[in-house]
Design an enzyme around this catalytic site. Sequence first.
Site, PDB file in Angstrom:
ATOM      1  N   GLY A 218       0.834  -1.205   0.000  1.00 16.58           N
ATOM      2  CA  GLY A 218       0.000   0.000   0.000  1.00 16.58           C
ATOM      3  C   GLY A 218       0.866   1.250   0.000  1.00 16.58           C
ATOM      4  N   ASP A 243      -9.757   6.349  -4.266  1.00 11.27           N
ATOM      5  CA  ASP A 243     -10.390   5.044  -4.471  1.00 11.27           C
ATOM      6  C   ASP A 243      -9.279   4.059  -4.856  1.00 11.27           C
ATOM      7  OD1 ASP A 243     -11.497   2.919  -5.945  1.00 11.27           O
ATOM      8  OD2 ASP A 243     -13.095   4.143  -6.776  1.00 11.27           O
ATOM      9  N   ILE A 245      -9.626   0.911  -5.908  1.00 10.20           N
ATOM     10  CA  ILE A 245     -10.019  -0.186  -6.800  1.00 10.20           C
ATOM     11  C   ILE A 245      -8.987  -0.307  -7.925  1.00 10.20           C
ATOM     12  CG2 ILE A 245     -11.777  -1.093  -8.400  1.00 10.20           C
ATOM     13  CD1 ILE A 245     -13.840   0.612  -6.901  1.00 10.20           C
ATOM     14  N   GLY A 248      -3.810  -2.746  -7.145  1.00 10.38           N
ATOM     15  CA  GLY A 248      -2.955  -3.939  -7.249  1.00 10.38           C
ATOM     16  C   GLY A 248      -2.827  -4.418  -8.684  1.00 10.38           C
ATOM     17  N   ASP A 249      -3.911  -4.306  -9.450  1.00  6.73           N
ATOM     18  CA  ASP A 249      -3.880  -4.718 -10.859  1.00  6.73           C
ATOM     19  C   ASP A 249      -2.973  -3.775 -11.663  1.00  6.73           C
ATOM     20  OD1 ASP A 249      -5.894  -6.378  -9.903  1.00  6.73           O
ATOM     21  OD2 ASP A 249      -7.481  -5.033 -10.592  1.00  6.73           O
TER      22      ASP A 249
HETATM   23  O1  RIB Z   1      -8.936  -5.521  -8.377  1.00  5.76           O
HETATM   24  C1  RIB Z   1     -10.097  -4.778  -8.635  1.00  5.76           C
HETATM   25  C2  RIB Z   1     -11.053  -5.602  -9.452  1.00  5.76           C
HETATM   26  O2  RIB Z   1     -11.464  -6.712  -8.701  1.00  5.76           O
HETATM   27  C3  RIB Z   1     -12.324  -4.896  -9.829  1.00  5.76           C
HETATM   28  O3  RIB Z   1     -12.220  -4.190 -11.027  1.00  5.76           O
HETATM   29  C4  RIB Z   1     -13.356  -6.001  -9.835  1.00  5.76           C
HETATM   30  O4  RIB Z   1     -13.888  -6.257 -11.093  1.00  5.76           O
HETATM   31  C5  RIB Z   1     -12.638  -7.223  -9.267  1.00  5.76           C
HETATM   32  O5  RIB Z   1     -12.249  -8.059 -10.266  1.00  5.76           O
END
Ligand code: RIB
Length: 307
Positions: A218, A243, A245, A248-249
Amino acid sequence: MTVDVVCVASWNVDLIAHISSPLLRGQTQMAHGFERLPGGKGSNAAIAAARQGAQVGLIARIGGDDFGQMGLDLWALEGIDTQHVVRGEGEINGTALILVYPDGDNSIAVHPGAGAGLTTAHVQSADHMLAQARVLMASCEVPITATQTAFEIARAHGVLTLLNPAPAMPIPHALWPLIDVLTPNEGELRMLAQAPDVETAARKLLAQGVGAVVVTLGAQGCALFQPHMPTLYVPGHAITVVDTIGAGDTFTGTLAAALARKAAWPEALQWANAAAALSTTARGAVTAMPTRAQVQTWLAPEQAPSR
Ligand code: RIB
């Protein structure tokens, strides 16, 4: 078209409600904001890599519905190769129900829809694309048997493999030694290794045969663990989080792109850290995901030579 990075990918549409406190069981709360945005850990990481300049190809199974079409439209805009994306006619697409709290943290429930039907035969049909890539990445939102097959093909062709173990789940014994780079956050690491601290946990996974463990921490940045090497800590960035969201991706996709262009570890991790931090500055997963030029600009003051 040849690609640098292949992603065995999930694709979800994110239905995001902003609420003032975590929901209690049986409670209804009025949300003060709502968005319907692109998501899916695989697609998010693929887009992050594409925005860093990598040529990206997907192996994915998506719905035959409007949400499935949204994915194809988005990937066309991002320049991502979709020749190995198939649609499950009459099947619903993956969906994620996401609750975002005032500090930017969230809770997510994913239904994979058509993505649950991704098979090893589908992956095998993409072996030519896999064999010529530099990096293969996957998350745990796709069937693990499909990931295992992809990693076997990649290993046979000397392609670097990267697994984001999210959501955390038991990893088959035979998959561990096929993972060149694992990118868990602290919670995922704890679940996978059952160890008291980050260092012990990461070294336990290296003992399973993983080539390198990169733990995302983080705001504290990340740490790289490799066998017989000292730990490399790369500090995080002070930033106002809107946010988290997809942070990590973004980290995983940016790291994949950097490793595909043969960046050394310190540079690749610094780049991934910066991209992940920037991705938290607006709502949604791909909305604030930066381009390579934006990361360069963000890093420039730190890279300027000191007097
Ligand atoms: O890592 C975030 C993602 O996790 C979101 O976009 C959601 O779709 C889940 O897959």
